[in-house]
Enzyme design. Structure first.
Site, mmCIF file in Angstrom:
data_model
loop_
_atom_site.group_PDB
_atom_site.id
_atom_site.type_symbol
_atom_site.label_atom_id
_atom_site.label_comp_id
_atom_site.label_asym_id
_atom_site.label_seq_id
_atom_site.Cartn_x
_atom_site.Cartn_y
_atom_site.Cartn_z
ATOM 1 N N ASP A 55 0.842 -1.194 0.000
ATOM 2 C CA ASP A 55 0.000 0.000 0.000
ATOM 3 C C ASP A 55 0.878 1.246 0.000
ATOM 4 O OD1 ASP A 55 0.850 -0.546 2.681
ATOM 5 O OD2 ASP A 55 -0.667 0.851 3.424
ATOM 6 N N GLU A 80 -0.156 -0.972 5.688
ATOM 7 C CA GLU A 80 0.971 -0.568 6.540
ATOM 8 C C GLU A 80 0.962 0.929 6.776
ATOM 9 O OE1 GLU A 80 5.059 0.744 7.624
ATOM 10 O OE2 GLU A 80 3.832 1.334 5.894
#
Length: 370
Positions: free
Chosen positions: A73, A128
């Site tokens: 991400d 994350e």
């Protein structure tokens, strides 16, 4: 027959360019995960997308388990994806698709002997960059590794041993409205007083060097007044050294705000972590970096990563590694030198081969030094 190195290098570059070209802001990683699992399935991995949306690929069947945990991400921000003069520009190129793709490319190129010595699990984690750390928390419960690599930019010669902890406090002050010509303080006055108290506490608590300091940052200020009630709100973000737990920081912050009409809610309870510098994993990476003509450099960082999330459940040799300059994280200039990416892949391939062969494990039973 050994694979052609030039073809492998070209495939590795296509992998990272393809991954960066797919937008994957936290919570929207599905397309990137599908691309990555598809690439892994086509290069000798048993690949799937797990319940947390992680892109997972496994190779090897040996007695050791090595987990290579990166994140797929990104933070928001549209940077046109392009390669110019051997440099890949785009959101996520450094933080941290470059690192995860280096993991995948290295594992794809491992020789049969390495695959017989270890099981390699590449996990492209979701969220994350969000407080949830959803992907890493799921992985931490799913695997019991012997060694862990965290995919974060360290520079191809850098080995990151630790990250600071974090605590986020959202502070809200609400008061009846009053005339500013009268005696008293506004809600904004009280919030500002609270902030200065927290700053003073952080300064008193700090040790030597930035990694041992309490870093306090103010963000997210807002206030409003409807004629009857004043409200002021702010976010106090603390970066914590290893000696200060999030719970102890909570208690200290509440003590600093004592006497003020403040309501406080906490999030982001992440403990700092610092791993030893001498073990089989660090030795394998150091040998591989030197073989590529580099000088290994140990680092600790003031941010946080998925290393903080998994450390308690994975008390095994761990470090963070990946190509790229972390100063470019989250910036409009985010870019990755593909020559450095190539070197990182080569370092990882050699280090993982050494680790699986067991040559790096000599003396592992002796106490590690920090």
């Amino acid at each position: 027959m050994r694979p052609d190195p030039e073809l492998a290098r070209h495939a590795a570059r296509e992998l990272v360019a393809g991954a960066v070209a797919i937008p994957s802001v936290s919570g929207e990683e599905g397309a990137a995960a599908a691309f990555l699992t598809g690439w892994m399935a086509g290069h000798g991995f048993a690949a799937h997308i797990d319940q947390a949306g992680n892109a997972v690929g496994e190779r090897g069947s040996g007695p050791l388990t090595v987990v290579l945990l990166g994140h797929i991400d990104t933070v928001p921000g549209d940077i046109p994806v392009r390669v110019e003069d051997g440099v890949l520009h785009g959101r996520g190129s450094v933080d941290a698709k470059g690192s995860f793709c280096a993991f995948v490319a290295a594992v794809a190129a491992l020789p049969p002997a390495a695959l017989a010595g270890a099981r390699f699990v590449c996990v492209g984690a979701t969220e994350e960059e969000a407080p949830s750390s959803r992907g890493a928390r799921h992985a931490a419960r799913a695997y019991q590794p012997d060694f862990v690599l965290i995919g974060e930019p360290s520079g191809w010669e850098g080995l990151t041993l630790g990250y600071k902890g974090r605590l986020v406090a959202r502070v809200r002050v609400q008061k009846d409205n009053f005339h500013t010509a009268g005696d008293g303080t506004s809600a904004a006055d009280d919030l500002a007083e609270g902030w200065w108290r927290v700053r003073e506490w952080a300064a008193r608590t700090s040790g030597d060097g930035v990694f041992d300091a309490v870093q306090a940052t103010l963000g997210g200020l807002a206030s409003h007044n409807d004629g009857l009630t004043q409200v002021a709100e702010g976010t106090f973000s603390l970066r914590l050294p290893p000696r200060l737990s999030p719970r102890a920081a909570e208690d200290a912050l509440l003590a600093a705000l004592e006497g003020l009409p403040a309501h406080v809610t906490f999030s982001g309870h992440e403990s700092a972590v610092r791993h030893p510098r001498d073990n089989a994993l660090t030795r394998a990476l150091r040998v591989a970096i030197r073989a590529q003509g580099g000088t290994p450099v140990f680092k600790v960082k003031t941010g946080t990563s998925d290393m903080n999330v998994v450390a308690e459940l994975w008390p095994v040799p761990t470090l963070a590694y990946g190509p790229g300059d972390s100063a470019l994280d989250h910036t409009p200039q985010e870019r990755l030198d593909l020559g450095e990416y190539d070197r990182a892949v080569a370092v990882l391939q050699a280090a993982l081969t050494r680790l699986a062969a067991g040559t790096a494990r000599a003396g592992e039973a002796s106490p590690a030094t920090s």
